[in-house]
Design a protein around this motif. Structure first.
Motif, PDB file in Angstrom:
ATOM      1  N   LYS A  75      65.595  18.652  -3.799  1.00 51.59           N
ATOM      2  CA  LYS A  75      64.206  18.651  -4.247  1.00 51.59           C
ATOM      3  C   LYS A  75      63.476  19.894  -3.751  1.00 51.59           C
ATOM      4  O   LYS A  75      62.692  20.499  -4.485  1.00 51.59           O
ATOM      5  CB  LYS A  75      63.491  17.384  -3.767  1.00 51.59           C
ATOM      6  N   VAL A  76      63.718  20.248  -2.476  1.00 49.26           N
ATOM      7  CA  VAL A  76      63.088  21.445  -1.916  1.00 49.26           C
ATOM      8  C   VAL A  76      63.568  22.680  -2.665  1.00 49.26           C
ATOM      9  O   VAL A  76      62.769  23.563  -3.006  1.00 49.26           O
ATOM     10  CB  VAL A  76      63.376  21.567  -0.397  1.00 49.26           C
ATOM     11  N   ASP A  77      64.868  22.734  -2.953  1.00 52.27           N
ATOM     12  CA  ASP A  77      65.406  23.865  -3.714  1.00 52.27           C
ATOM     13  C   ASP A  77      64.760  23.947  -5.090  1.00 52.27           C
ATOM     14  O   ASP A  77      64.393  25.032  -5.557  1.00 52.27           O
ATOM     15  CB  ASP A  77      66.937  23.743  -3.856  1.00 52.27           C
ATOM     16  N   SER A  78      64.609  22.794  -5.744  1.00 52.24           N
ATOM     17  CA  SER A  78      63.973  22.755  -7.060  1.00 52.24           C
ATOM     18  C   SER A  78      62.522  23.225  -6.957  1.00 52.24           C
ATOM     19  O   SER A  78      62.047  24.004  -7.786  1.00 52.24           O
ATOM     20  CB  SER A  78      64.042  21.331  -7.617  1.00 52.24           C
ATOM     21  N   PHE A  79      61.823  22.733  -5.917  1.00 51.13           N
ATOM     22  CA  PHE A  79      60.434  23.143  -5.711  1.00 51.13           C
ATOM     23  C   PHE A  79      60.343  24.643  -5.470  1.00 51.13           C
ATOM     24  O   PHE A  79      59.483  25.322  -6.043  1.00 51.13           O
ATOM     25  CB  PHE A  79      59.835  22.374  -4.523  1.00 51.13           C
ATOM     26  N   ILE A  80      61.236  25.162  -4.631  1.00 54.36           N
ATOM     27  CA  ILE A  80      61.235  26.604  -4.341  1.00 54.36           C
ATOM     28  C   ILE A  80      61.513  27.395  -5.611  1.00 54.36           C
ATOM     29  O   ILE A  80      60.841  28.394  -5.894  1.00 54.36           O
ATOM     30  CB  ILE A  80      62.253  26.932  -3.228  1.00 54.36           C
ATOM     31  N   THR A  81      62.494  26.924  -6.400  1.00 49.02           N
ATOM     32  CA  THR A  81      62.813  27.614  -7.649  1.00 49.02           C
ATOM     33  C   THR A  81      61.602  27.606  -8.572  1.00 49.02           C
ATOM     34  O   THR A  81      61.252  28.643  -9.163  1.00 49.02           O
ATOM     35  CB  THR A  81      64.015  26.933  -8.338  1.00 49.02           C
ATOM     36  N   HIS A  82      60.952  26.437  -8.687  1.00 46.39           N
ATOM     37  CA  HIS A  82      59.771  26.334  -9.542  1.00 46.39           C
ATOM     38  C   HIS A  82      58.661  27.252  -9.026  1.00 46.39           C
ATOM     39  O   HIS A  82      58.002  27.946  -9.808  1.00 46.39           O
ATOM     40  CB  HIS A  82      59.295  24.876  -9.587  1.00 46.39           C
ATOM     41  N   THR A  83      58.445  27.247  -7.714  1.00 45.83           N
ATOM     42  CA  THR A  83      57.420  28.106  -7.117  1.00 45.83           C
ATOM     43  C   THR A  83      57.737  29.569  -7.360  1.00 45.83           C
ATOM     44  O   THR A  83      56.841  30.363  -7.692  1.00 45.83           O
ATOM     45  CB  THR A  83      57.335  27.827  -5.600  1.00 45.83           C
ATOM     46  N   GLN A  84      58.997  29.930  -7.225  1.00 44.88           N
ATOM     47  CA  GLN A  84      59.381  31.326  -7.471  1.00 44.88           C
ATOM     48  C   GLN A  84      59.126  31.705  -8.929  1.00 44.88           C
ATOM     49  O   GLN A  84      58.682  32.818  -9.205  1.00 44.88           O
ATOM     50  CB  GLN A  84      60.854  31.537  -7.108  1.00 44.88           C
ATOM     51  N   ARG A  85      59.380  30.761  -9.849  1.00 41.89           N
ATOM     52  CA  ARG A  85      59.104  31.040 -11.260  1.00 41.89           C
ATOM     53  C   ARG A  85      57.619  31.280 -11.472  1.00 41.89           C
ATOM     54  O   ARG A  85      57.221  32.174 -12.226  1.00 41.89           O
ATOM     55  CB  ARG A  85      59.592  29.886 -12.139  1.00 41.89           C
ATOM     56  N   LEU A  86      56.791  30.431 -10.816  1.00 39.83           N
ATOM     57  CA  LEU A  86      55.344  30.598 -10.948  1.00 39.83           C
ATOM     58  C   LEU A  86      54.890  31.957 -10.415  1.00 39.83           C
ATOM     59  O   LEU A  86      54.068  32.634 -11.050  1.00 39.83           O
ATOM     60  CB  LEU A  86      54.609  29.472 -10.213  1.00 39.83           C
ATOM     61  N   PHE A  87      55.432  32.349  -9.281  1.00 42.22           N
ATOM     62  CA  PHE A  87      55.074  33.655  -8.716  1.00 42.22           C
ATOM     63  C   PHE A  87      55.587  34.790  -9.595  1.00 42.22           C
ATOM     64  O   PHE A  87      54.917  35.816  -9.743  1.00 42.22           O
ATOM     65  CB  PHE A  87      55.624  33.803  -7.290  1.00 42.22           C
TER      66      PHE A  87
END
Length: 177
Positions: free
Chosen positions: A97-109
């Motif tokens: 979940k953290v990896d998914s969140f980080i990936t999503h956050t990186q996409r947003l950035f």
């Protein structure tokens, strides 16, 4: 052979037998002493063996207790291993979940035109954003307070103008004339 010779021979033989008997008696006494010493040593050995048996029984009892404790410890370790596996599974899920969140956050950035390479850089940007939001909030709060003051003053002026107009109109009951 004469009687005297025979008597001398028998006496010699008797002397030899006497020496043999003394020697045998001495040997028997020595053997008895040795046998007594061996009996004492055997008794000591038996006493030591009895003590060793008692100590061995105690040692066996301790070993049995240790075996029971080791079995309990192994059972606890097995239970702990199961719990560790469960926690490991949950940690893996959380990690996913953290990896998914980080990936999503990186996409947003990335969409915003920013690339974040290190967690420290992300934290600094987040802190800067929070500071900016705090300043914006403070600024908007200040503007709102200023707006309230301005609006309050304007409403006060409008009330005075209305009062003035009402007073003017009160002297002139016919407002259309």
């Amino acid at each position: 052979m004469t009687n005297a010779q025979r008597l001398d021979y028998v006496e010699d033989e008797l002397e030899t037998v006497k020496r043999l008997l003394v020697s045998t008696a001495s040997y028997a006494e020595s053997a008895n002493r040795r046998l007594d010493e061996l009996t004492i040593k055997q008794d000591r050995t038996q006493s030591h063996l009895d003590e060793l048996t008692i100590k061995q029984d105690r040692t066996q009892s301790h070993l049995d207790e240790l075996t029971i404790k080791q079995d309990r410890t192994q059972s606890h370790l097995d239970q702990l291993g199961g719990r560790v596996d469960q926690v490991g599974g949950k940690v893996d899920q959380l990690s996913d979940k953290v990896d998914s969140f980080i990936t999503h956050t990186q996409r947003l950035f990335t969409k915003a035109g920013s690339e974040i390479e290190e967690t420290k850089a992300r934290t600094e940007r987040l802190e800067a954003l929070i500071l900016k939001l705090d300043r914006n909030f403070d600024e908007q709060k200040s503007q709102f307070q200023e707006f309230q003051l301005t609006t309050g003053a304007a409403l006060e002026r409008i009330d005075r103008v209305l009062d003035y107009l009402l007073r003017q109109q009160g002297g002139n009951l016919n407002p259309l004339s």
